[in-house]
Design a protein around this motif. Structure first.
Motif, PDB file in Angstrom:
ATOM      1  N   PRO A 255      29.980  52.691  43.958  1.00 17.41           N
ATOM      2  CA  PRO A 255      29.917  52.990  45.395  1.00 17.41           C
ATOM      3  C   PRO A 255      28.463  52.826  45.855  1.00 17.41           C
ATOM      4  O   PRO A 255      27.531  53.203  45.142  1.00 17.41           O
ATOM      5  CB  PRO A 255      30.330  54.461  45.482  1.00 17.41           C
ATOM      6  CG  PRO A 255      30.751  54.857  44.104  1.00 17.41           C
ATOM      7  CD  PRO A 255      30.159  53.893  43.148  1.00 17.41           C
TER       8      PRO A 255
ATOM      9  N   CYS B 292      34.014  57.973  39.099  1.00 20.21           N
ATOM     10  CA  CYS B 292      34.520  57.254  40.272  1.00 20.21           C
ATOM     11  C   CYS B 292      35.844  56.568  39.943  1.00 20.21           C
ATOM     12  O   CYS B 292      35.938  55.818  38.971  1.00 20.21           O
ATOM     13  CB  CYS B 292      33.507  56.223  40.755  1.00 20.21           C
ATOM     14  SG  CYS B 292      34.095  55.330  42.218  1.00 20.21           S
ATOM     15  N   ILE B 293      36.856  56.829  40.774  1.00 23.96           N
ATOM     16  CA  ILE B 293      38.171  56.233  40.523  1.00 23.96           C
ATOM     17  C   ILE B 293      38.441  55.057  41.463  1.00 23.96           C
ATOM     18  O   ILE B 293      39.552  54.531  41.499  1.00 23.96           O
ATOM     19  CB  ILE B 293      39.299  57.281  40.652  1.00 23.96           C
ATOM     20  CG1 ILE B 293      39.251  57.947  42.041  1.00 23.96           C
ATOM     21  CG2 ILE B 293      39.188  58.329  39.557  1.00 23.96           C
ATOM     22  CD1 ILE B 293      40.440  58.849  42.335  1.00 23.96           C
ATOM     23  N   GLY B 294      37.456  54.684  42.250  1.00 25.07           N
ATOM     24  CA  GLY B 294      37.597  53.501  43.109  1.00 25.07           C
ATOM     25  C   GLY B 294      38.631  53.663  44.207  1.00 25.07           C
ATOM     26  O   GLY B 294      39.280  52.708  44.621  1.00 25.07           O
TER      27      GLY B 294
ATOM     28  N   ILE C 166      32.020  62.729  42.428  1.00 22.46           N
ATOM     29  CA  ILE C 166      30.980  62.024  41.662  1.00 22.46           C
ATOM     30  C   ILE C 166      29.603  62.177  42.291  1.00 22.46           C
ATOM     31  O   ILE C 166      28.604  61.785  41.715  1.00 22.46           O
ATOM     32  CB  ILE C 166      31.299  60.517  41.537  1.00 22.46           C
ATOM     33  CG1 ILE C 166      30.876  59.747  42.802  1.00 22.46           C
ATOM     34  CG2 ILE C 166      32.751  60.249  41.249  1.00 22.46           C
ATOM     35  CD1 ILE C 166      30.607  58.291  42.542  1.00 22.46           C
TER      36      ILE C 166
ATOM     37  N   HIS D 178      38.108  54.570  47.382  1.00 20.89           N
ATOM     38  CA  HIS D 178      37.567  54.180  48.697  1.00 20.89           C
ATOM     39  C   HIS D 178      37.689  55.261  49.768  1.00 20.89           C
ATOM     40  O   HIS D 178      37.520  54.978  50.946  1.00 20.89           O
ATOM     41  CB  HIS D 178      38.210  52.878  49.216  1.00 20.89           C
ATOM     42  CG  HIS D 178      38.032  51.710  48.290  1.00 20.89           C
ATOM     43  ND1 HIS D 178      36.939  50.878  48.327  1.00 20.89           N
ATOM     44  CD2 HIS D 178      38.812  51.257  47.291  1.00 20.89           C
ATOM     45  CE1 HIS D 178      37.061  49.954  47.388  1.00 20.89           C
ATOM     46  NE2 HIS D 178      38.188  50.164  46.737  1.00 20.89           N
ATOM     47  N   THR D 179      38.004  56.480  49.380  1.00 22.01           N
ATOM     48  CA  THR D 179      38.082  57.563  50.369  1.00 22.01           C
ATOM     49  C   THR D 179      36.734  57.735  51.071  1.00 22.01           C
ATOM     50  O   THR D 179      36.668  57.969  52.281  1.00 22.01           O
ATOM     51  CB  THR D 179      38.473  58.890  49.678  1.00 22.01           C
ATOM     52  OG1 THR D 179      39.604  58.637  48.853  1.00 22.01           O
ATOM     53  CG2 THR D 179      38.809  59.971  50.681  1.00 22.01           C
ATOM     54  N   CYS D 180      35.659  57.614  50.289  1.00 22.24           N
ATOM     55  CA  CYS D 180      34.307  57.755  50.843  1.00 22.24           C
ATOM     56  C   CYS D 180      34.064  56.730  51.948  1.00 22.24           C
ATOM     57  O   CYS D 180      33.520  57.046  53.009  1.00 22.24           O
ATOM     58  CB  CYS D 180      33.276  57.585  49.729  1.00 22.24           C
ATOM     59  SG  CYS D 180      33.599  56.177  48.660  1.00 22.24           S
TER      60      CYS D 180
ATOM     61  N   VAL E 281      36.767  62.080  46.219  1.00 17.30           N
ATOM     62  CA  VAL E 281      37.881  62.580  45.415  1.00 17.30           C
ATOM     63  C   VAL E 281      37.455  62.841  43.961  1.00 17.30           C
ATOM     64  O   VAL E 281      37.845  63.822  43.349  1.00 17.30           O
ATOM     65  CB  VAL E 281      39.029  61.542  45.457  1.00 17.30           C
ATOM     66  CG1 VAL E 281      40.155  61.923  44.536  1.00 17.30           C
ATOM     67  CG2 VAL E 281      39.509  61.371  46.890  1.00 17.30           C
ATOM     68  N   GLY E 282      36.638  61.964  43.437  1.00  5.66           N
ATOM     69  CA  GLY E 282      36.216  62.099  42.035  1.00  5.66           C
ATOM     70  C   GLY E 282      35.086  63.105  41.851  1.00  5.66           C
ATOM     71  O   GLY E 282      34.656  63.348  40.729  1.00  5.66           O
TER      72      GLY E 282
ATOM     73  N   VAL F  85      32.555  50.385  48.189  1.00  3.96           N
ATOM     74  CA  VAL F  85      32.753  50.605  46.755  1.00  3.96           C
ATOM     75  C   VAL F  85      33.072  49.263  46.117  1.00  3.96           C
ATOM     76  O   VAL F  85      34.019  48.593  46.530  1.00  3.96           O
ATOM     77  CB  VAL F  85      33.906  51.601  46.494  1.00  3.96           C
ATOM     78  CG1 VAL F  85      34.050  51.885  45.010  1.00  3.96           C
ATOM     79  CG2 VAL F  85      33.677  52.906  47.249  1.00  3.96           C
TER      80      VAL F  85
HETATM   81  S1  SF4 Z   1      35.656  58.786  47.122  1.00  2.23           S
HETATM   82 FE1  SF4 Z   1      34.456  59.192  45.269  1.00  2.23          FE
HETATM   83  S2  SF4 Z   1      35.884  58.627  43.611  1.00  2.23           S
HETATM   84 FE2  SF4 Z   1      36.711  57.650  45.470  1.00  2.23          FE
HETATM   85  S3  SF4 Z   1      35.719  55.601  45.498  1.00  2.23           S
HETATM   86 FE3  SF4 Z   1      34.384  56.963  46.692  1.00  2.23          FE
HETATM   87  S4  SF4 Z   1      32.838  57.602  45.211  1.00  2.23           S
HETATM   88 FE4  SF4 Z   1      34.581  56.830  44.021  1.00  2.23          FE
END
Ligand code: SF4
Ligand code: SF4
Length: 495
Positions: free
Chosen positions: A181, A16-18, A267, A20-22, A264-265, A44
């Motif tokens: 997250p 997870c790169i933090g 995860i 916040h896309t999710c 994005v990650g 997140v």
């Molecule tokens: S989209 Fe994926 S990588 Fe980015 S904050 Fe959310 S869980 Fe983490």
């Protein structure tokens, strides 16, 4: 054996790169409307930190989840009589300040302000009252350890550390953090379901997704109080509660939930778990340090002929059994024991599991180290992020559960490095694998699912023959209306 199926998830925190896309994907789809502005079904958080709503983990403050008194398992907020007494005033509910007052900016002023000597500004205004406001909090106020001495220092899990350890953690040169997250865990022993006096919250039989019937909800908010993760929300415009629905309409058309799809990650993993519903109560009553292992025991092997027979007898669809056999969640949680539940001591038996983040630990462990020998794992004890802190988050205080997951991750990493980096011998890597309790083939499978898997391997949604199921219901749209989503045209089956 009472076999049930559950759509479950794993979030791999090392990835997870933090970004916040999710959260944004979820917000755009479900909560971008009046009354829901403050809601983040997916949020997140930075850890250490106080999270959203602030201090949600502090059950002395919020009284969420379950507790065991003697042999009795009961909601921490009290029994039915005590619940009814709190209908008109519940002192343990989060207030708007614990979430944050939602705001926007008067962007129009930037273009429409009359000519003057000063640059126009976009003033913040409350999305509730429309009045100008001074912003003092937000859903990610302590993101990336912003204001850590004020916010992160109050993280309830920090209480598990000594004063010296806490001071060390916040010394600039040793600072370390990671992202968590969070969505609804679609728990097996859900506190929200048990707390609702009107029976409006229910767990769907076919996949265990927890939903709120908008028709039955009376807006008493007991679900908000009963959920220790604070993942049900009150909608002030409708006077009803609502929550993450794990994008079931997307799943029914074969698509991953929006937060999974957009991650994005990469995860996020989703798949079916089969579990023994007869063991829910005994599992939830176990002592804190035993809870992770007990929850794992409750999860059944989908390849075991006895389990398959019992599942069929219980009406679990053949497609669901097949999906359970391919479930990436099963591999991470049960086979490899790498993924752990968040705060199992809340006893809701959450069905979202986390692979604890290795990076903040290994970054310290490797500092100044040249020797990767037999004592490699012992350096875990000197990790910058103490195992006690992680055990408080993911293992009911059981440090060995976290250490076990770390040893495996470290061994996998070492094995990969022995193939790609000079100076690390295969022999040392194999030794590390053996010490971590995994074979090199298993280490390879962990590496592949962690690093190389495409969306179809990460997200395994059963073909549930949804249309046939709907046709067998007298009013096929009743179910959907109940969950608050009106009717829709029958979707074409895509699986
Ligand atoms: S989209 Fe994926 S990588 Fe980015 S904050 Fe959310 S869980 Fe983490
Ligand atoms: S996380 Fe909370 S809202 Fe979701 S099922 Fe569990 S108790 Fe209910």
């Amino acid at each position: 054996m009472n076999v049930r199926s559950q759509i479950s998830s794993v979030f791999h925190l090392d990835k997870c790169i933090g970004c916040h896309t999710c959260s944004i994907a979820c917000k755009n789809l479900w909560t971008d409307r009046r009354g829901a502005e403050y809601m983040w079904w997916n949020n997140v958080e930075t850890k250490p930190g106080t999270g959203y709503p602030t201090l949600w983990e502090d059950q002395e403050k919020y009284k969420g989840g379950w507790e065991v008194t003697g042999h009795d398992l009961h909601l921490k907020m009290g029994g039915r009589g005590s619940l009814l007494g709190k209908i008109f005033h519940n002192p343990h509910l989060p207030t708007v300040d614990d979430y944050y007052e939602p705001y926007t900016y008067r962007y129009g002023d930037l273009f429409n302000a009359p000519k003057g000597d000063d640059q126009p500004t976009a003033r913040p205004v409350s999305m509730i009252s429309g009045e100008p406001m001074k912003i003092e909090a937000g859903p990610n106020w302590d993101d990336d350890l912003g204001g850590s001495p004020i916010y992160a220092a109050n993280d309830p899990s920090m209480k598990k550390l000594s004063e010296q350890e806490q001071a060390q953690l916040f010394a600039l040169e040793r600072m370390v953090f990671f992202y968590v997250p969070r969505i609804c865990n679609h728990c097996v022993n859900a506190g929200c379901v048990a707390a609702c006096p009107s029976g409006a919250i229910y767990k769907r039989g076919e996949d265990g997704i927890v939903l709120v019937s908008q028709e039955k909800c009376r807006g008493w908010r007991m679900c908000v109080a009963g959920c220790p993760y604070k993942k049900t929300y009150y909608t002030w415009s409708t006077g009803k509660s609502e929550k993450c629905i794990l994008c079931y309409p997307r799943q029914e058309s074969g698509q991953a939930p929006a937060c999974f799809h957009s991650c994005v990650g990469r995860i996020r993993y989703l798949g079916v778990l089969l579990y023994d519903a007869d063991r829910i109560e005994e599992t939830a009553k176990r002592t804190d340090p035993e809870l992770v292992a007990a929850q794992r025991e409750m999860i059944l092997d989908p390849h075991d002929p006895e389990v398959i027979a019992a599942a069929r007898k219980n009406g679990v669809h053949e497609q669901i059994i097949k999906a359970a056999q391919k479930s990436p969640v099963y591999r991470f949680v049960k086979e490899w024991e790498l993924a752990l539940p968040l705060h199992p001591e809340f006893r809701t038996l959450p069905m979202l599991f986390y692979v604890p983040p290795l990076l903040p630990v290994i970054a310290t462990v490797e500092e100044g180290r040249t020797k990767l020998g037999d004592d490699f794992f012992s350096s875990l004890e000197q990790a910058r992020l103490p195992l006690r802190y992680l055990a408080s988050l993911f293992a009911g205080g059981n440090e060995e559960e976290v250490a076990k997951a770390y040893r495996k991750q470290m061994a996998v990493r070492l094995l990969r490095r022995s193939e790609t980096v000079e100076g690390i011998s295969r022999e040392v890597a194999e030794k590390a694998c053996a010490a971590a309790g995994i074979g090199t083939d298993e280490a390879d499978s962990i590496y592949r699912l962690t690093s190389l898997a495409g969306l179809k391997e990460r997200v395994v949604i059963p073909s549930m023959l949804r249309e046939q199921a709907l046709e067998s219901i007298e009013d096929p749209h009743e179910h959907r209306r109940e969950a608050g989503f009106g009717t829709r045209r029958k979707a074409k089956r895509r699986w």
